[in-house]
Design a protein around this motif. Structure first.
Motif, mmCIF file in Angstrom:
data_model
loop_
_atom_site.group_PDB
_atom_site.id
_atom_site.type_symbol
_atom_site.label_atom_id
_atom_site.label_comp_id
_atom_site.label_asym_id
_atom_site.label_seq_id
_atom_site.Cartn_x
_atom_site.Cartn_y
_atom_site.Cartn_z
ATOM 1 N N LYS A 112 0.814 -1.235 0.000
ATOM 2 C CA LYS A 112 0.000 0.000 0.000
ATOM 3 C C LYS A 112 0.838 1.271 0.000
ATOM 4 O O LYS A 112 0.583 2.183 -0.752
ATOM 5 C CB LYS A 112 -0.908 0.030 1.232
ATOM 6 C CG LYS A 112 -2.142 -0.798 1.125
ATOM 7 C CD LYS A 112 -3.394 0.045 1.000
ATOM 8 C CE LYS A 112 -4.446 -0.718 0.219
ATOM 9 N NZ LYS A 112 -4.666 -2.085 0.728
ATOM 10 N N ASN A 140 -4.896 -7.318 -8.915
ATOM 11 C CA ASN A 140 -5.663 -6.080 -8.779
ATOM 12 C C ASN A 140 -5.378 -5.255 -10.046
ATOM 13 O O ASN A 140 -4.606 -5.689 -10.918
ATOM 14 C CB ASN A 140 -5.315 -5.355 -7.473
ATOM 15 C CG ASN A 140 -3.865 -4.896 -7.410
ATOM 16 O OD1 ASN A 140 -3.191 -4.763 -8.424
ATOM 17 N ND2 ASN A 140 -3.374 -4.662 -6.211
ATOM 18 N N LYS A 176 -9.598 -8.213 -9.680
ATOM 19 C CA LYS A 176 -10.182 -7.559 -8.506
ATOM 20 C C LYS A 176 -10.363 -6.072 -8.788
ATOM 21 O O LYS A 176 -9.426 -5.407 -9.221
ATOM 22 C CB LYS A 176 -9.253 -7.731 -7.301
ATOM 23 C CG LYS A 176 -9.089 -9.184 -6.873
ATOM 24 C CD LYS A 176 -8.071 -9.308 -5.755
ATOM 25 C CE LYS A 176 -6.689 -8.888 -6.201
ATOM 26 N NZ LYS A 176 -5.652 -9.181 -5.194
ATOM 27 N N GLY A 178 -11.062 -3.593 -6.650
ATOM 28 C CA GLY A 178 -10.934 -2.687 -5.496
ATOM 29 C C GLY A 178 -10.369 -1.322 -5.868
ATOM 30 O O GLY A 178 -10.660 -0.336 -5.206
ATOM 31 N N HIS A 179 -9.567 -1.259 -6.932
ATOM 32 C CA HIS A 179 -8.942 0.009 -7.323
ATOM 33 C C HIS A 179 -9.759 0.769 -8.370
ATOM 34 O O HIS A 179 -9.280 1.767 -8.905
ATOM 35 C CB HIS A 179 -7.523 -0.243 -7.843
ATOM 36 C CG HIS A 179 -6.585 -0.758 -6.787
ATOM 37 N ND1 HIS A 179 -5.517 -0.042 -6.302
ATOM 38 C CD2 HIS A 179 -6.587 -1.930 -6.088
ATOM 39 C CE1 HIS A 179 -4.888 -0.748 -5.373
ATOM 40 N NE2 HIS A 179 -5.513 -1.899 -5.229
ATOM 41 N N ILE A 185 -17.810 -1.699 -6.617
ATOM 42 C CA ILE A 185 -16.632 -2.511 -6.964
ATOM 43 C C ILE A 185 -17.119 -3.717 -7.753
ATOM 44 O O ILE A 185 -18.078 -4.382 -7.359
ATOM 45 C CB ILE A 185 -15.903 -2.991 -5.690
ATOM 46 C CG1 ILE A 185 -15.343 -1.777 -4.936
ATOM 47 C CG2 ILE A 185 -14.796 -3.983 -6.034
ATOM 48 C CD1 ILE A 185 -14.659 -2.140 -3.630
ATOM 49 N N ASP A 187 -15.737 -7.310 -9.258
ATOM 50 C CA ASP A 187 -14.680 -8.318 -9.403
ATOM 51 C C ASP A 187 -15.161 -9.261 -10.501
ATOM 52 O O ASP A 187 -16.362 -9.533 -10.589
ATOM 53 C CB ASP A 187 -14.498 -9.124 -8.102
ATOM 54 C CG ASP A 187 -14.043 -8.245 -6.929
ATOM 55 O OD1 ASP A 187 -13.104 -7.467 -7.095
ATOM 56 O OD2 ASP A 187 -14.649 -8.366 -5.857
ATOM 57 N N HIS A 200 -20.351 -5.228 -5.736
ATOM 58 C CA HIS A 200 -20.805 -4.872 -4.393
ATOM 59 C C HIS A 200 -20.427 -3.426 -4.103
ATOM 60 O O HIS A 200 -19.586 -2.838 -4.793
ATOM 61 C CB HIS A 200 -20.259 -5.837 -3.334
ATOM 62 C CG HIS A 200 -18.773 -5.960 -3.322
ATOM 63 N ND1 HIS A 200 -18.089 -6.910 -4.040
ATOM 64 C CD2 HIS A 200 -17.823 -5.243 -2.688
ATOM 65 C CE1 HIS A 200 -16.794 -6.779 -3.836
ATOM 66 N NE2 HIS A 200 -16.604 -5.763 -3.024
ATOM 67 N N ARG A 202 -18.771 -0.221 -2.350
ATOM 68 C CA ARG A 202 -17.496 0.050 -1.681
ATOM 69 C C ARG A 202 -17.755 0.451 -0.231
ATOM 70 O O ARG A 202 -18.611 1.284 0.041
ATOM 71 C CB ARG A 202 -16.754 1.181 -2.399
ATOM 72 C CG ARG A 202 -15.409 1.526 -1.788
ATOM 73 C CD ARG A 202 -14.735 2.670 -2.523
ATOM 74 N NE ARG A 202 -14.513 2.341 -3.922
ATOM 75 C CZ ARG A 202 -13.534 1.554 -4.379
ATOM 76 N NH1 ARG A 202 -12.679 1.021 -3.530
ATOM 77 N NH2 ARG A 202 -13.414 1.291 -5.668
ATOM 78 N N ILE A 203 -17.028 -0.155 0.692
ATOM 79 C CA ILE A 203 -17.126 0.226 2.101
ATOM 80 C C ILE A 203 -16.133 1.369 2.321
ATOM 81 O O ILE A 203 -14.969 1.256 1.913
ATOM 82 C CB ILE A 203 -16.777 -0.984 3.009
ATOM 83 C CG1 ILE A 203 -17.772 -2.121 2.748
ATOM 84 C CG2 ILE A 203 -16.761 -0.591 4.475
ATOM 85 C CD1 ILE A 203 -17.266 -3.491 3.166
ATOM 86 N N THR A 208 -7.804 -1.432 4.978
ATOM 87 C CA THR A 208 -7.809 -2.388 3.867
ATOM 88 C C THR A 208 -6.445 -3.045 3.696
ATOM 89 O O THR A 208 -6.123 -3.535 2.621
ATOM 90 C CB THR A 208 -8.205 -1.689 2.552
ATOM 91 O OG1 THR A 208 -7.320 -0.568 2.372
ATOM 92 C CG2 THR A 208 -9.648 -1.229 2.562
ATOM 93 N N GLY A 210 -3.974 -5.805 3.508
ATOM 94 C CA GLY A 210 -4.080 -7.254 3.367
ATOM 95 C C GLY A 210 -5.366 -7.758 2.735
ATOM 96 O O GLY A 210 -5.641 -8.957 2.784
ATOM 97 N N THR A 211 -6.128 -6.885 2.092
ATOM 98 C CA THR A 211 -7.377 -7.369 1.476
ATOM 99 C C THR A 211 -7.087 -8.402 0.381
ATOM 100 O O THR A 211 -7.776 -9.415 0.286
ATOM 101 C CB THR A 211 -8.221 -6.227 0.873
ATOM 102 O OG1 THR A 211 -7.385 -5.443 0.024
ATOM 103 C CG2 THR A 211 -8.833 -5.354 1.938
ATOM 104 N N GLY A 212 -6.055 -8.104 -0.419
ATOM 105 C CA GLY A 212 -5.729 -9.019 -1.523
ATOM 106 C C GLY A 212 -5.286 -10.379 -0.992
ATOM 107 O O GLY A 212 -5.729 -11.431 -1.474
ATOM 108 N N ILE A 240 -14.266 -11.567 2.364
ATOM 109 C CA ILE A 240 -13.451 -10.341 2.405
ATOM 110 C C ILE A 240 -14.330 -9.108 2.639
ATOM 111 O O ILE A 240 -13.948 -8.202 3.392
ATOM 112 C CB ILE A 240 -12.543 -10.185 1.151
ATOM 113 C CG1 ILE A 240 -11.550 -9.032 1.349
ATOM 114 C CG2 ILE A 240 -13.319 -9.965 -0.130
ATOM 115 C CD1 ILE A 240 -10.596 -9.184 2.488
ATOM 116 N N ILE A 244 -13.735 -6.687 5.778
ATOM 117 C CA ILE A 244 -13.479 -5.241 5.654
ATOM 118 C C ILE A 244 -14.528 -4.475 6.480
ATOM 119 O O ILE A 244 -14.201 -3.539 7.207
ATOM 120 C CB ILE A 244 -13.514 -4.792 4.167
ATOM 121 C CG1 ILE A 244 -12.355 -5.430 3.389
ATOM 122 C CG2 ILE A 244 -13.451 -3.268 4.056
ATOM 123 C CD1 ILE A 244 -12.440 -5.262 1.872
#
Ligand SMILES: Nc1ncnc2c1ncn2[C@@H]1O[C@H](COP(=O)(O)OP(=O)(O)OP(=O)(O)O)[C@@H](O)[C@H]1O
Ligand SMILES: Cc1ncc(COP(=O)(O)O)c(N)n1
Length: 264
Positions: A112, A140, A176, A178-179, A185, A187, A200, A202-203, A208, A210-212, A240, A244
């Motif tokens: 990160k 990602n 993924k 997430g970015h 998001i 996937d 889904h 985004r929270i 975040t 270690g999400t991957g 996941i 999160i």
């Protein structure tokens, strides 16, 4: 003879406990799978960033894998941080020798805070030696850009990127999102023919770290238990998102996700 499912992680150690080997073993345990590990590198890091990276000798990585697999075995395995080309080649050799079929390759490249977890000169080795052995590769968006040389910003770009990565030899590509920009998001899983997409919300959180790793470990655990791939991906996704949403607020930076999460 034990009937417990077994999974192995081949990855770097995160002293802060939120990513890498630590995230993987906690996730395996939480999902009812016996976890084993081969450490590729030790990192000194916390939720604020990576202060040091110390790769292990290649023989140490090979030996850990051999000793675990010749005795305990693994129903599924994953790779995370591999750091250099020699380690990648050594891991690929053992995956072939032990005929590990259910291999999840998380192509970890950068932490990160920007620290390099894979050397630039190792990217070619990852593409040539490891991707062709992967049941699933889980990039990602920045990793997918690096593997393909493409610019990937939208779901349409993700589909093109997934096709290019599939052409490198992985049997499935899990892109993924997430970015992605925005509140949603996406996937997506590509098997060389069709796309299976999961969206889904985004929270909003900074926790975040270690999400991957956690996602790919959950996927590996579900595969180890014998679930079909699409079901394993769906369950890892639910894990996941829940991890999160209920992050334990640890540390002063990007904190870890909740490895005690349940698959809802
Ligand atoms: N803020 C968020 N809200 C909900 N789900 C998220 C969020 N961030 C990531 N995810 C989910 O977590 C998983 C990992 O996604 P991401 O693209 O962030 O991986 P990554 O970039 O490898 O992780 P990291 O950013 O920790 O290196 C995906 O399934 C994604 O949908
Ligand atoms: C040892 C190690 N491995 C991987 C990551 C990246 O973690 P993620 O991409 O899951 O946040 C990390 N920070 N440290």
């Amino acid at each position: 003879m034990s009937t417990v499912a077994k999974a192995m992680t081949i990855a770097g150690s995160d002293s802060g406990g939120g990513a890498g080997i630590q995230a993987d073993l906690k996730t395996f345990h939480q999902l009812g799978v016996y976890g084993t590990s081969a450490i590729t590198a030790v990192t000194a890091q916390n939720t604020l960033g990576v202060a040091g990276v110390y790769p292990l000798p290649t023989e140490a990585v090979t030996q850990q894998i051999r000793e675990v697999l010749r005795d305990i075995g693994a129903d599924a395995a994953k790779t995370g941080m591999l750091f250099d080309a020699a380690i990648i080649r050594a891991v690929a050799e053992e995956v072939r020798a032990f005929r590990l079929e259910k291999l999840v390759v998380d192509p970890v490249m950068v932490a990160k805070g920007g620290a390099k977890l894979l050397l630039d000169e190792a990217i070619e080795a990852l593409k040539t030696h490891l991707l062709p052995l992967a049941e699933v590769v889980t990039p990602n968006l920045p990793e997918a850009e690096c593997l393909t040389g493409m610019t990937i910003r939208t779901p349409a770009d993700m589909r093109e990127g997934a096709k290019a990565i599939h052409a490198l030899g992985a049997r499935h590509v899990l892109m993924k999102g997430g970015h992605l920009d925005g509140d949603e998001i996406v996937d997506m899983l590509y098997d060389g023919q069709a796309f299976y997409e999961m969206a889904h919300s985004r929270i909003q959180t900074r926790h975040t770290h270690g999400t991957g790793c956690t996602f790919s470990a959950a996927l590996t655990a579900e595969l180890a238990k014998g679930r079909p791939l699409v079901e394993a991906v769906e369950r890892a996704n639910r894990f996941i998102v829940q991890a999160i949403a209920t992050a334990p607020q640890i540390g002063g930076g990007h904190g870890p996700t909740n490895h005690w999460a349940a698959i809802e």
